[in-house]
Design an enzyme around this catalytic site. Structure first.
Site, PDB file in Angstrom:
ATOM      1  N   GLY A  26       0.828  -1.216   0.000  1.00 45.77           N
ATOM      2  CA  GLY A  26       0.000   0.000   0.000  1.00 45.77           C
ATOM      3  C   GLY A  26       0.855   1.256   0.000  1.00 45.77           C
ATOM      4  O   GLY A  26       0.517   2.251   0.652  1.00 45.77           O
ATOM      5  N   GLY A  27       1.944   1.226  -0.768  1.00 45.29           N
ATOM      6  CA  GLY A  27       2.934   2.315  -0.685  1.00 45.29           C
ATOM      7  C   GLY A  27       2.732   3.456  -1.664  1.00 45.29           C
ATOM      8  O   GLY A  27       3.537   4.386  -1.690  1.00 45.29           O
ATOM      9  N   ASP A  77      -2.739  -6.601  -5.767  1.00 46.08           N
ATOM     10  CA  ASP A  77      -3.849  -6.551  -4.815  1.00 46.08           C
ATOM     11  C   ASP A  77      -3.432  -7.425  -3.632  1.00 46.08           C
ATOM     12  O   ASP A  77      -3.242  -8.641  -3.799  1.00 46.08           O
ATOM     13  CB  ASP A  77      -5.116  -7.098  -5.494  1.00 46.08           C
ATOM     14  CG  ASP A  77      -6.324  -7.074  -4.575  1.00 46.08           C
ATOM     15  OD1 ASP A  77      -6.153  -6.966  -3.341  1.00 46.08           O
ATOM     16  OD2 ASP A  77      -7.448  -7.179  -5.094  1.00 46.08           O
ATOM     17  N   SER A 156      -4.090   0.483  14.459  1.00 47.04           N
ATOM     18  CA  SER A 156      -4.913   1.701  14.473  1.00 47.04           C
ATOM     19  C   SER A 156      -5.456   1.904  15.877  1.00 47.04           C
ATOM     20  O   SER A 156      -5.759   0.935  16.574  1.00 47.04           O
ATOM     21  CB  SER A 156      -6.083   1.558  13.499  1.00 47.04           C
ATOM     22  OG  SER A 156      -6.986   2.623  13.674  1.00 47.04           O
ATOM     23  N   TYR A 169     -13.309  -2.949  10.251  1.00 45.21           N
ATOM     24  CA  TYR A 169     -11.926  -2.433  10.178  1.00 45.21           C
ATOM     25  C   TYR A 169     -11.291  -2.413  11.568  1.00 45.21           C
ATOM     26  O   TYR A 169     -10.159  -2.886  11.760  1.00 45.21           O
ATOM     27  CB  TYR A 169     -11.967  -1.023   9.578  1.00 45.21           C
ATOM     28  CG  TYR A 169     -10.690  -0.219   9.673  1.00 45.21           C
ATOM     29  CD1 TYR A 169      -9.727  -0.285   8.666  1.00 45.21           C
ATOM     30  CD2 TYR A 169     -10.455   0.645  10.744  1.00 45.21           C
ATOM     31  CE1 TYR A 169      -8.556   0.473   8.738  1.00 45.21           C
ATOM     32  CE2 TYR A 169      -9.298   1.410  10.823  1.00 45.21           C
ATOM     33  CZ  TYR A 169      -8.351   1.313   9.820  1.00 45.21           C
ATOM     34  OH  TYR A 169      -7.205   2.067   9.895  1.00 45.21           O
ATOM     35  N   LYS A 173      -8.036  -4.377  12.965  1.00 47.99           N
ATOM     36  CA  LYS A 173      -6.866  -3.634  13.462  1.00 47.99           C
ATOM     37  C   LYS A 173      -6.551  -3.998  14.913  1.00 47.99           C
ATOM     38  O   LYS A 173      -5.385  -3.984  15.322  1.00 47.99           O
ATOM     39  CB  LYS A 173      -7.097  -2.131  13.305  1.00 47.99           C
ATOM     40  CG  LYS A 173      -7.024  -1.659  11.856  1.00 47.99           C
ATOM     41  CD  LYS A 173      -5.614  -1.865  11.291  1.00 47.99           C
ATOM     42  CE  LYS A 173      -5.450  -1.295   9.902  1.00 47.99           C
ATOM     43  NZ  LYS A 173      -4.073  -1.428   9.406  1.00 47.99           N
TER      44      LYS A 173
HETATM   45  N1  LIG Z   1      -4.687   7.813   8.252  1.00 50.69           N
HETATM   46  C1  LIG Z   1      -4.955   7.538   9.504  1.00 50.69           C
HETATM   47  O1  LIG Z   1      -5.413   8.392  10.266  1.00 50.69           O
HETATM   48  C2  LIG Z   1      -4.705   6.165  10.072  1.00 50.69           C
HETATM   49  C3  LIG Z   1      -5.066   5.942  11.396  1.00 50.69           C
HETATM   50  C4  LIG Z   1      -4.843   4.700  11.956  1.00 50.69           C
HETATM   51  C5  LIG Z   1      -4.250   3.701  11.205  1.00 50.69           C
HETATM   52  N2  LIG Z   1      -3.912   3.935   9.920  1.00 50.69           N
HETATM   53  C6  LIG Z   1      -3.288   2.837   9.179  1.00 50.69           C
HETATM   54  O2  LIG Z   1      -2.125   3.290   8.503  1.00 50.69           O
HETATM   55  C7  LIG Z   1      -2.028   2.634   7.238  1.00 50.69           C
HETATM   56  C8  LIG Z   1      -2.014   3.654   6.119  1.00 50.69           C
HETATM   57  O3  LIG Z   1      -3.131   4.523   6.279  1.00 50.69           O
HETATM   58  P1  LIG Z   1      -3.602   5.523   5.140  1.00 50.69           P
HETATM   59  O4  LIG Z   1      -4.507   6.493   5.813  1.00 50.69           O
HETATM   60  O5  LIG Z   1      -2.463   5.990   4.350  1.00 50.69           O
HETATM   61  O6  LIG Z   1      -4.506   4.501   4.267  1.00 50.69           O
HETATM   62  P2  LIG Z   1      -5.116   4.729   2.814  1.00 50.69           P
HETATM   63  O7  LIG Z   1      -6.416   4.031   2.779  1.00 50.69           O
HETATM   64  O8  LIG Z   1      -5.118   6.177   2.454  1.00 50.69           O
HETATM   65  O9  LIG Z   1      -4.006   4.065   1.902  1.00 50.69           O
HETATM   66  C9  LIG Z   1      -3.724   2.720   1.919  1.00 50.69           C
HETATM   67  C10 LIG Z   1      -2.983   2.355   0.638  1.00 50.69           C
HETATM   68  O10 LIG Z   1      -3.248   0.980   0.439  1.00 50.69           O
HETATM   69  C11 LIG Z   1      -3.667   0.799  -0.898  1.00 50.69           C
HETATM   70  N3  LIG Z   1      -4.577  -0.345  -0.959  1.00 50.69           N
HETATM   71  C12 LIG Z   1      -5.852  -0.427  -0.528  1.00 50.69           C
HETATM   72  N4  LIG Z   1      -6.336  -1.653  -0.775  1.00 50.69           N
HETATM   73  C13 LIG Z   1      -5.343  -2.346  -1.380  1.00 50.69           C
HETATM   74  C14 LIG Z   1      -5.237  -3.666  -1.886  1.00 50.69           C
HETATM   75  N5  LIG Z   1      -6.265  -4.524  -1.822  1.00 50.69           N
HETATM   76  N6  LIG Z   1      -4.061  -4.048  -2.446  1.00 50.69           N
HETATM   77  C15 LIG Z   1      -3.012  -3.205  -2.527  1.00 50.69           C
HETATM   78  N7  LIG Z   1      -3.063  -1.929  -2.062  1.00 50.69           N
HETATM   79  C16 LIG Z   1      -4.212  -1.515  -1.503  1.00 50.69           C
HETATM   80  C17 LIG Z   1      -4.346   2.084  -1.300  1.00 50.69           C
HETATM   81  O11 LIG Z   1      -4.397   2.230  -2.724  1.00 50.69           O
HETATM   82  C18 LIG Z   1      -3.472   3.113  -0.610  1.00 50.69           C
HETATM   83  O12 LIG Z   1      -2.374   3.479  -1.440  1.00 50.69           O
HETATM   84  C19 LIG Z   1      -3.209   1.692   7.153  1.00 50.69           C
HETATM   85  O13 LIG Z   1      -2.828   0.405   7.603  1.00 50.69           O
HETATM   86  C20 LIG Z   1      -4.208   2.299   8.103  1.00 50.69           C
HETATM   87  O14 LIG Z   1      -5.113   1.349   8.609  1.00 50.69           O
HETATM   88  C21 LIG Z   1      -4.122   5.143   9.335  1.00 50.69           C
END
Ligand SMILES: NC(=O)c1ccc[n+]([C@@H]2O[C@H](COP(=O)([O-])OP(=O)(O)OC[C@H]3O[C@@H](n4cnc5c(N)ncnc54)[C@H](O)[C@@H]3O)[C@@H](O)[C@H]2O)c1
Length: 262
Positions: A26-27, A77, A156, A169, A173
């Site tokens: 998910g980078g 994916d 999370s 979700y 988490k």
């Molecule tokens: N943003 C926040 O406030 C927050 C809070 C708590 C935890 N997190 C965790 O941090 C991590 C990153 O968060 P974020 O906000 O950047 O998430 P996001 O949803 O914005 O991004 C996640 C990335 O994963 C990719 N992705 C989604 N489904 C996919 C799949 N099936 N295969 C491959 N790639 C896939 C997306 O395209 C995206 O680039 C996640 O694990 C999230 O649960 C984020």
């Protein structure tokens, strides 16, 4: 200075990371893009996967020009376990080693509890939990023979806060904590470390576009001990520390990056 560097260049430099091979799921966007950026700035060799091929390719091209680091992007994916494992094997095979795995991909899709069906539940577990286990299993196969490695699972704080409409979700988490502690026990004997990074409210572009209004942000800042916006590079700085050998005594733990929200 309390805000992170706006260019994405981390403030800390860990010399050992320049030798390491890192895999990030998910980078392409959000926190994942900040993780890829931070490791590239350390001179690490970074392989990353995402569903969003356009954003992934654009990030790879930009970072290679900016940092001179070697990056590989593949559209995968993460719910396709065979494809994910193949991508990890390819990254490790290419460099002859895998030092760091960051299990970052997730999908925080909202749904009222009453409307969640069995297929929705399974999909939420697949994209938020299952891939973390199988990616870790694949990474460990490469780390064990070298008796070194750092696996980082993104958790999370949502399950501690009870964020509305996020039950599947948040359940997935919360299980990241158990997965992390269990794998740390299993693989400590191989000197493979497993830790969780637990973000609070990280205001990525997607979060701001979909969920966080100016009023909601004011509420969050009032609840945090630190009254400033948290961004992806705050999480990336923690990931660098946990990936580097400087944290070689740390395993099985939750590292919370939430400004004191919880
Ligand atoms: N943003 C926040 O406030 C927050 C809070 C708590 C935890 N997190 C965790 O941090 C991590 C990153 O968060 P974020 O906000 O950047 O998430 P996001 O949803 O914005 O991004 C996640 C990335 O994963 C990719 N992705 C989604 N489904 C996919 C799949 N099936 N295969 C491959 N790639 C896939 C997306 O395209 C995206 O680039 C996640 O694990 C999230 O649960 C984020």
């Amino acid at each position: 200075m309390t805000q992170p560097n706006a260019t994405g260049e981390p403030r800390a430099r860990y010399r050992d990371l320049a030798e390491k091979t890192v895999f990030v799921s998910g980078g392409a966007t959000g926190i994942g893009a900040d993780l890829v950026t931070a490791f590239a700035h350390q001179g690490a060799t970074v392989a990353f996967v995402d569903l969003d091929a356009e954003a992934g390719e654009a990030l790879r091209t930009r970072l290679e020009a900016q940092t001179g680091a070697r990056l590989a992007f593949t559209r995968v994916d993460v719910t396709d376990t065979a494809a994910l494992v193949a991508a990890i094997d390819a990254a490790a095979g290419h460099q002859g080693r895998l030092d760091v795995l960051v299990n970052n991909a997730a999908n925080d899709r909202r749904a009222a509890v009453e409307t969640v069906g069995p297929a929705d539940w399974d999909a939420a577990m697949a994209v938020n939990l299952k891939h973390q286990f199988f990616a870790a299993q694949a990474a460990h196969r490469h780390m064990k023979p070298r008796r070194a490695g750092s696996i980082l699972n993104l958790g999370s704080t949502s399950y501690k806060l009870g964020v509305p409409d996020l039950t599947a979700y948040a359940t997935a988490k919360s299980a990241v904590r158990g997965l992390t502690r269990q794998l740390a026990r299993e693989w400590g004997r191989d000197l493979v470390r497993v830790n969780a990074i637990v973000p609070g409210a990280i205001l990525t572009e997607k979060q701001l576009a979909l969920w966080i209004s100016p009023e909601k942000e004011r509420e969050i800042l009032a609840q945090q001990c630190l009254p400033r916006r948290l961004v992806g590079s705050d999480v990336a700085e923690m990931a660098l520390f946990l990936a580097s050998d400087v944290s070689s005594a740390c395993t099985g733990q939750d590292f919370v990056v939430d400004g004191g929200l919880t």
